[in-house]
Design a protein around this motif. Structure first.
Motif, PDB file in Angstrom:
ATOM      1  N   HIS A   1      -5.146   1.407   4.574  1.00  6.74           N
ATOM      2  CA  HIS A   1      -4.109   0.987   5.514  1.00  6.74           C
ATOM      3  C   HIS A   1      -4.390   1.650   6.855  1.00  6.74           C
TER       4      HIS A   1
ATOM      5  N   CYS B   1       1.231  -1.038  10.312  1.00  6.56           N
ATOM      6  CA  CYS B   1      -0.056  -0.887   9.652  1.00  6.56           C
ATOM      7  C   CYS B   1      -1.024  -1.717  10.480  1.00  6.56           C
TER       8      CYS B   1
ATOM      9  N   GLU C   1      -4.392  -2.087   9.806  1.00 12.14           N
ATOM     10  CA  GLU C   1      -5.633  -2.379   9.079  1.00 12.14           C
ATOM     11  C   GLU C   1      -5.270  -3.455   8.054  1.00 12.14           C
ATOM     12  N   PHE C   2      -6.000  -4.562   8.048  1.00 10.68           N
ATOM     13  CA  PHE C   2      -5.633  -5.633   7.111  1.00 10.68           C
ATOM     14  C   PHE C   2      -5.710  -5.123   5.677  1.00 10.68           C
ATOM     15  N   CYS C   3      -4.572  -5.241   4.952  1.00  7.46           N
ATOM     16  CA  CYS C   3      -4.522  -4.626   3.624  1.00  7.46           C
ATOM     17  C   CYS C   3      -4.070  -5.603   2.549  1.00  7.46           C
TER      18      CYS C   3
ATOM     19  N   HIS D   1       0.332  -7.697   4.689  1.00  6.94           N
ATOM     20  CA  HIS D   1      -0.028  -6.799   5.792  1.00  6.94           C
ATOM     21  C   HIS D   1       0.902  -6.899   7.005  1.00  6.94           C
TER      22      HIS D   1
ATOM     23  N   MET E   1       4.097  -4.888   6.979  1.00  9.70           N
ATOM     24  CA  MET E   1       4.044  -3.448   6.715  1.00  9.70           C
ATOM     25  C   MET E   1       4.307  -2.671   8.007  1.00  9.70           C
TER      26      MET E   1
END
Ligand code: CUA
Length: 186
Positions: A114, A149, A151-153, A157, A160
């Motif tokens: 993340h 967040c 960062e692609f999670c 995503h 988040m």
């Protein structure tokens, strides 16, 4: 201008052209060499300080158990914030910290990579499962900052998000008097 003068001029031009061609190749070679060296150096030399955590037991024991997450006022007057990122939220969802105080943010991930970004600050780090991110922060004034967040999670995503609420130092001290770990989660 005689025939020979013309020939000499041509030869000089050709020599200068060849020198520039060699110089530009040398520059490209140097840049490729530098990039290669830095890449290999970073990949093979461990960073000065790496802290690890076990994502499988984060919730069971150690620093990142749920009851230990949130903000703590340390004996020296600084504040430590502990948080985790997981698909698809941060815990705590709302972080409360005092203004004008040295803060250490310690965070990790319970599952995938993340990102943690605090808008309006230079805080922007990755939360990598197995590793602890440790960052110093200081807020000048009370206010609210969103904490997405970055960062692609996974599919959730975009949803988040967390929040950082910066309060007056005196107000924080008052809050901290009663409890061990502080958050602003309603
Ligand atoms: Cu977590 Cu994107």
């Amino acid at each position: 201008m005689t025939e020979t003068d013309h020939g000499v001029g041509e030869a000089v031009a050709a020599r200068i052209e060849r020198r520039w061609a060699i110089l530009s190749i040398v520059i490209v070679g140097l840049l490729v060499g530098m990039a290669t060296f830095i890449g290999i150096h970073q990949a093979t030399m461990p960073q000065g300080r790496v802290e690890t955590s076990d994502p499988k037991t984060l919730h069971l024991s150690g620093e990142f158990v749920e009851s230990n997450l949130g903000s703590t006022l340390e004996a020296d007057g600084s504040v430590t914030v502990r948080a985790i990122g997981q698909q698809y939220s941060f815990t705590p969802q709302c972080i409360v910290v005092p203004a004008e105080t040295p803060i250490t943010l310690r965070a990790t991930s319970a599952d995938v990579v993340h990102g943690l970004l605090i808008e309006g600050t230079n805080i922007n780090t990755m939360l990598v499962p197995g590793y602890v991110a440790d960052l110093p922060i200081r807020f000048k004034a009370p206010g609210e900052h969103v904490m997405p967040c970055q960062e692609f999670c996974g599919i959730g995503h975009q949803g988040m998000w967390g929040k950082v609420k910066v309060v007056d130092k005196a107000a924080f001290t008052k809050l901290a008097a009663g409890r061990r770990r502080l958050t602003c989660v309603d």
